[in-house]
Structures are given as C-alpha cells and as structure tokens.
Write a protein that holds these residues in place. Structure first.
Motif, mmCIF file in Angstrom:
data_model
loop_
_atom_site.group_PDB
_atom_site.id
_atom_site.type_symbol
_atom_site.label_atom_id
_atom_site.label_comp_id
_atom_site.label_asym_id
_atom_site.label_seq_id
_atom_site.Cartn_x
_atom_site.Cartn_y
_atom_site.Cartn_z
ATOM 1 N N ASN A 62 0.570 -31.256 79.498
ATOM 2 C CA ASN A 62 0.805 -30.127 78.599
ATOM 3 C C ASN A 62 0.681 -28.805 79.355
ATOM 4 O O ASN A 62 1.477 -27.878 79.143
ATOM 5 C CB ASN A 62 -0.214 -30.184 77.466
ATOM 6 C CG ASN A 62 0.249 -29.447 76.253
ATOM 7 O OD1 ASN A 62 0.828 -30.037 75.356
ATOM 8 N ND2 ASN A 62 0.042 -28.145 76.234
ATOM 9 N N VAL A 136 -5.236 -25.957 74.177
ATOM 10 C CA VAL A 136 -4.109 -26.237 75.079
ATOM 11 C C VAL A 136 -2.898 -26.792 74.345
ATOM 12 O O VAL A 136 -1.782 -26.709 74.854
ATOM 13 C CB VAL A 136 -4.516 -27.212 76.202
ATOM 14 C CG1 VAL A 136 -5.486 -26.557 77.135
ATOM 15 C CG2 VAL A 136 -5.088 -28.493 75.650
ATOM 16 N N VAL A 138 -1.310 -27.818 70.106
ATOM 17 C CA VAL A 138 -1.584 -27.801 68.674
ATOM 18 C C VAL A 138 -0.534 -28.621 67.942
ATOM 19 O O VAL A 138 0.645 -28.604 68.302
ATOM 20 C CB VAL A 138 -1.622 -26.335 68.158
ATOM 21 C CG1 VAL A 138 -0.325 -25.623 68.454
ATOM 22 C CG2 VAL A 138 -1.899 -26.286 66.670
ATOM 23 N N VAL B 53 6.267 -31.437 73.575
ATOM 24 C CA VAL B 53 5.064 -30.914 74.235
ATOM 25 C C VAL B 53 5.155 -29.396 74.382
ATOM 26 O O VAL B 53 4.181 -28.674 74.135
ATOM 27 C CB VAL B 53 4.885 -31.594 75.608
ATOM 28 C CG1 VAL B 53 3.769 -30.930 76.395
ATOM 29 C CG2 VAL B 53 4.589 -33.067 75.429
ATOM 30 N N ILE B 54 6.331 -28.913 74.749
ATOM 31 C CA ILE B 54 6.473 -27.458 74.946
ATOM 32 C C ILE B 54 6.273 -26.714 73.626
ATOM 33 O O ILE B 54 5.584 -25.698 73.569
ATOM 34 C CB ILE B 54 7.861 -27.146 75.550
ATOM 35 C CG1 ILE B 54 7.897 -27.620 76.998
ATOM 36 C CG2 ILE B 54 8.165 -25.663 75.480
ATOM 37 C CD1 ILE B 54 9.260 -27.553 77.628
ATOM 38 N N LEU B 55 6.852 -27.239 72.569
ATOM 39 C CA LEU B 55 6.683 -26.568 71.273
ATOM 40 C C LEU B 55 5.288 -26.779 70.692
ATOM 41 O O LEU B 55 4.944 -26.179 69.677
ATOM 42 C CB LEU B 55 7.742 -27.060 70.280
ATOM 43 C CG LEU B 55 9.159 -26.565 70.586
ATOM 44 C CD1 LEU B 55 10.145 -27.135 69.581
ATOM 45 C CD2 LEU B 55 9.213 -25.051 70.558
ATOM 46 N N GLY B 56 4.506 -27.639 71.311
ATOM 47 C CA GLY B 56 3.110 -27.819 70.882
ATOM 48 C C GLY B 56 2.170 -26.826 71.530
ATOM 49 O O GLY B 56 0.961 -26.882 71.299
ATOM 50 N N THR B 57 2.707 -25.912 72.308
ATOM 51 C CA THR B 57 1.859 -24.909 72.966
ATOM 52 C C THR B 57 1.314 -23.934 71.925
ATOM 53 O O THR B 57 2.067 -23.461 71.081
ATOM 54 C CB THR B 57 2.681 -24.132 74.000
ATOM 55 O OG1 THR B 57 3.310 -25.068 74.865
ATOM 56 C CG2 THR B 57 1.800 -23.207 74.810
ATOM 57 N N PRO B 58 0.026 -23.654 71.979
ATOM 58 C CA PRO B 58 -0.529 -22.684 71.020
ATOM 59 C C PRO B 58 -0.139 -21.264 71.389
ATOM 60 O O PRO B 58 -0.888 -20.538 72.021
ATOM 61 C CB PRO B 58 -2.044 -22.908 71.134
ATOM 62 C CG PRO B 58 -2.233 -23.490 72.478
ATOM 63 C CD PRO B 58 -1.006 -24.240 72.826
ATOM 64 N N PHE B 59 1.020 -20.873 71.007
ATOM 65 C CA PHE B 59 1.556 -19.565 71.366
ATOM 66 C C PHE B 59 2.212 -18.976 70.129
ATOM 67 O O PHE B 59 3.019 -19.631 69.472
ATOM 68 C CB PHE B 59 2.580 -19.754 72.499
ATOM 69 C CG PHE B 59 3.409 -18.542 72.780
ATOM 70 C CD1 PHE B 59 2.806 -17.340 73.114
ATOM 71 C CD2 PHE B 59 4.788 -18.599 72.727
ATOM 72 C CE1 PHE B 59 3.573 -16.223 73.373
ATOM 73 C CE2 PHE B 59 5.559 -17.484 72.995
ATOM 74 C CZ PHE B 59 4.953 -16.300 73.315
#
Lengths: 395, 197
Positions: A62, A136, A138, B53-59
């Motif tokens: 990730n 890291v 969500v 995974v990329i869209l799961g970044t807390p951003f």
C-alpha cells in the motif's frame, strides 16, 4: 482402424459453458462455507486475528502504490496553504484571542478540580498511555469501515484498544500484527459503542451502519436527547474508557437520532491508540473460579462491643468477652430495644456544672423496665454539634 | 529452451508481437488476433488490485473522500461476455478473497457476490454480446443492482443490521462510472481472437 486412433472422439466436446458453471458452483460453495463460518459480527480477537499476515503484507504494498497519491496530496496541501495563507492567518489570530480567555478559565477550573479531588479523596483514573500511528489505508464502503495503521504489537497495541484523533473517537483495534493494526471504525456495521448524553447523563448504544452518521439505539429516558447534545463514551461494558468525546446528536430524516462524529471534522491521518485494557481482560477467569470463598481468606469481621448489663438470656451472650458471632446475635434485639424503649436515654446536654467531658456509658435501665434490656455502649447517633456542646458544658 | 514460466498462457510471445507491431506494420491486423490469458485475465486482475489499493489511500483532496468503486465487478461483468474460461472464475474468486481481506469483510462475502454475477452472465452472455452499448449499459446497471442487493442481504443476515442504503447508492454510482472500462474491454477482446468465436 489402427489401435489408438481417437477419431471416434474428435467430435466429443465438453460443453464449455457448463464446465465453467461447474467451476463457478465449486468456488461459490467454498465462498459460502467461508461466509457461514465467519464470526466477525462478534468482534472478538479470534475472528479477526487470522488476517494479521495479510495486513502485514498489505502495508508495504500500500505504501508503494499510494506514493503518487501522497505526492499529489502534499502538492495540493502546499497550494492550498499558499493561496489561503492570509485568510488563514486572520482566522487564527482571532481564534488565539478567544482561546487565551478559555485557557485562563481552564487553568483556574483545573486547579479547583484538583483541590476538590484531594478534599473528597477521590480515586481518579490513572492516565492512559498512548501510541501515535499513521493511517495507511482505509475501507469506507457501505459494508466495511476500517483502517490500517502503521503500528502494531511491537508498540504494545492489543486487541480492543480504543483509537482517537485530536477531535474524537475513531474506533478500536480489531486486528494486530507486529507492525500493522486494523481499526474497526465506529461507523462500521459491526461497531456498537455504549455512549452517554452529556447533558442528561442518559445512556444509549451507538450502532454503525456503514454511513457517516451512526445511529443512536436504545436511548434511555424520554426527551433525553436534543439536537446538538454532546455525546461521550459511557464506559459501560468496559471496552472504552468513560468520557471520550464522540460527536453531537443530530436528527435523521427518519426521525431517529444519529451522531455527527467529531472525528469527521478533519481528515484522519494520524491517530492515537489508547493502551487501555478493558476490565473484562484484567481478571483471569480460571484463577477467579478457583479462588477460595472470602470467609476462608479474610478474618471474621469485628463487631461492635455490647455491654454486659443486660438481663435475661442475652446478658451472658452480650458480655464484653463474647465472641463476634455471639455479639452479632445479641446486638439485633438490643438495637431493637434501644429504638423502641424510652429507657435508653440519649446523651443530652446538661446545664453547666462543669465536669470533664469523658465518655460515660449510659446508665443501666434495669429499674425502668425489666422487659427491655438496654445496652450501655450502643447509643443513638448524636450529631457532632450536640456532642461538642455536651462536652463543653454538660456532665 | 523456454523457461517454465514462458509457456502456455504465460507466454510472452503475445506481448512481443504487440511491441513489434506498435510500428503499425502491415501484418498488425493478423498478428493481434492472438490474445492470451495474460492479456485479458491476469493483467486486468492485477490492475484491478492496484486500483483498489490506490483508491484505498487515506487522502481527501479539498476535503472530499476518494471514491471506492468495486473494480473486480468490472471483470465479473466483462469476462463472461468475452468468452467462457476455466481460469477466469478461479481468478475472480481470488479477487473476491482479496477484497474480503483488504476491506476486512466477512470471509467469502465478496467472492460469493462476484461469483453469482459471473454465473448469471455466463448463462446470459448470448443475449448481451454484440448488442448496442445502451443494452450493455442496461445489463451493467442490472448486474450492479444485483451485486449490491445481494451484498445488503448477506450483510443483514450476517450482522442483523441493514447497512445505510445511501452509502450503498454512493458506491453504486462510483462503480457505474467504470462502465467505459467495461466497454473498452469488450471492444478490445470480444472479437479480437478468432479462437474466441
């Protein structure tokens, strides 16, 4: 036709669609068995603990894949700060002026509170150790709300530890591996948090449903919640410590109460994990069940002495050298007689014919009533003011 | 001698051919007809994992959350329409397992949902393949609706609580936006290989 020629079977074909359907059915059965065997809704360590290996592997992957997103995020933050610096500075100056007054009031109230605690000899809760970690990844879909944070059992994080931000409650730890932990958000459908309404002290259960506004169920009392009421953790059940800020009450379109979470005021980048052990983890159940009865461990309780100036059968039992059990047996009728008989005189103040204020047993009342035994040492409670006045001038 | 990983559907010949043909030679039309499982199964599966995974970044850019579409649903819809395959349902099951673990869902939850969509579409593929894009879009919406309805039902059975339907709708909208990817895969692979016919 030579042996081994398979021309008879060249037109024999397995119907591909049905063969594929067979594979689909097999995979579906395996998935269904996994789903039926899952006990995630119970939110215990075992049901989440079997995925720590995956979480450990997911964290570095990730981190690599999300690097472009973090770079873009840093860029937009820089741009945002640069463009709005003047306005931000103005707002901050105003807030500093306001908060300075609150700080003085806070310090004053804290000092008073500390004195009250000392005066009342309150047993305050010890401070809870915390660990700071970074989020890291969500999952924020309707079916699952949880996060991975980059701190794990190597920093003493354990199952059940509450997770907060500087704003309010986020969730609790449900999966731990050496360097990573998984946080079940309070918005997850498996999350149920006992809360209280600060204004009315009413209790309720905050149930997540996958949305941003968890529901308030089982609200105790009528009209115990109003719009804007502050919601705190109640500490009931021992999972969360008491008094963590959660959010404020809002009414949903269905008329039910929901909670606008304080944690949603700002992005959840860094979190604090409270190394708080709920009280259900503290006692060892086996040793608790094997422990002997309390009367075999502790000495017999000391009972008050009862004077020997009683008549009848209770006289010998209520003597000063009687055992505690005998004393307790005789004390009850004596106390009853004290309350019912007029022979038991309270210690009243006499006019000042000055005598030293020495404690004196009450006079035996055998002459007044032989049917009502009186205990000399047992007297009705007299308030301190009466005693002091009696001590000052009476007797 | 070929290495063990350079055989069968792991063969890199196809990729070499595509690279050679990038210069738009006259033989490009014929050579691009050979499509291996790497091209239409494994590579899209890896891209779906990476996108998840990329869209799961807390951003949160400018305060907004990143969307969270169900990327493997694109493959559960496109793969059965491209052609029946023995590998695709197994890979799809693994993708569902990945979602179960990565999103911390109950074990088998996403796997079961995806397999049900794949199973229905493999039976109904002849009614959808070759139709106008509007018909395909309608089928895509139907598959999405079925996927999320099954999800709501299973989650209610598992936890005893009905999830917030507005949140389900939000994820549906995010997943609907992936329809161009579905169209791209269909246009690229359905008639690309004569062996698929």
């Amino acid at each position: 036709m030579p042996y081994g020629d398979n021309k008879h079977f060249e037109h024999l074909k397995l119907p591909v669609t049905w063969a594929v359907m067979g594979i689909v059915v097999v995979v579906s059965i395996i998935a269904a068995l996994m789903f039926l065997g899952d006990r995630r809704e119970e939110v215990d360590g075992k049901s989440f603990g079997d995925r720590s290996g995956f979480d450990s592997a997911a964290e570095p992957a990730n981190a690599v894949l999300s690097t472009p997103v973090h770079v873009v995020g840093a860029g937009t933050s820089w741009l945002d700060d640069y463009l709005f610096a003047v306005r931000e500075n103005r707002i901050l100056k105003k807030k500093v002026a306001e908060l300075s007054q609150y700080k003085d009031a806070y310090l004053e109230m804290k000092d008073i509170n500390t004195r009250y605690e000392a005066l009342l000899n309150l047993r305050t809760e010890p401070p809870v150790e915390t660990v700071t970690a970074r989020s890291v990844s969500v999952a924020r879909g309707p079916f699952n709300n949880n996060r991975l944070i980059d701190a794990g059992s190597d920093k003493k994080i354990a199952f059940g530890n509450p997770v907060i931000t500087d704003q309010g409650l986020v969730g609790r730890i449900v999966g731990v591996s050496p360097h990573v932990a998984r946080v079940l958000m309070v918005t997850d459908v498996n999350s149920h948090v006992p809360i209280m309404v600060m204004r009315t002290d009413a209790r309720a259960m905050m149930d997540g449903d996958g949305g941003g506004y968890p529901k308030l169920d089982w609200v105790r009392g009528k009209d115990s919640v109003r719009k804007g009421d502050q919601i705190l953790t109640s500490g009931d059940g021992g999972i969360f410590p008491r008094g963590l800020p959660v959010g404020e009450a809002v009414q949903g379109i269905d008329g039910g109460w929901r909670v606008r979470l304080y944690a949603d005021r700002a992005p959840i980048d860094f979190v604090k994990v409270l190394l708080f052990k709920d009280f259900s983890q503290l006692p060892n159940a086996e040793s608790l069940l094997r422990s002997p009865p309390v009367n075999q461990v502790l000495p017999a309780p000391v009972m008050p002495k009862v004077a020997a100036n009683t008549s009848g059968a209770s006289a010998s039992a209520a003597s000063g050298t009687a055992s505690a059990s005998a004393a307790s047996a005789s004390a009850r009728p004596v106390a009853a007689s004290v309350s019912s008989s007029s022979a038991a005189k309270p210690a009243t103040a006499k006019p000042a014919t000055a005598k030293p204020a020495t404690p004196k047993p009450a006079r035996p009342a055998a002459s007044s009533s032989s049917a009502a035994p009186v205990a000399g040492d047992l007297k009705p409670f007299t308030p301190p003011s009466t005693t002091s006045s009696a001590g000052g001038g009476a007797r | 001698m070929k290495t063990p990983l350079d055989r069968g559907f792991f063969s890199r010949d196809n990729a070499k051919k595509f690279a050679r043909l990038s210069g738009k030679s006259l033989r490009s039309g014929m050579a691009s007809r050979v499509i291996g499982p790497w091209d239409w199964i494994f590579l899209p599966a890896l891209l779906a994992v990476a996108a998840t995974v990329i869209l799961g970044t807390p951003f949160q850019p400018f305060g907004f959350q990143l969307p969270e579409p169900v990327w493997p649903l694109v493959l559960a819809f496109a793969w059965p329409l491209i052609r029946p395959s023995y590998i695709a349902p197994v890979v799809l099951g693994l993708l569902g397992l990945f979602l179960d673990f990565y999103w911390s869902a109950p074990g088998g939850f996403y796997t079961l949902n995806l397999m049900l969509i794949y199973g229905v579409l493999i039976l109904a593929r002849t009614y959808v393949v070759g139709q106008d894009w509007r018909v395909v879009f309608g089928a895509w919406l139907g598959a999405e609706l079925a996927f999320f309805s099954i999800g709501v039902l299973f989650m209610a059975l598992d936890t005893g609580f009905v999830v917030r339907l507005w949140g389900v709708f939000e994820q549906m909208v995010a997943t609907t936006a992936l329809f161009p990817v579905v169209l791209y895969m269909l246009e690229k692979f359905v008639n690309a290989d004569v062996r698929f016919q």
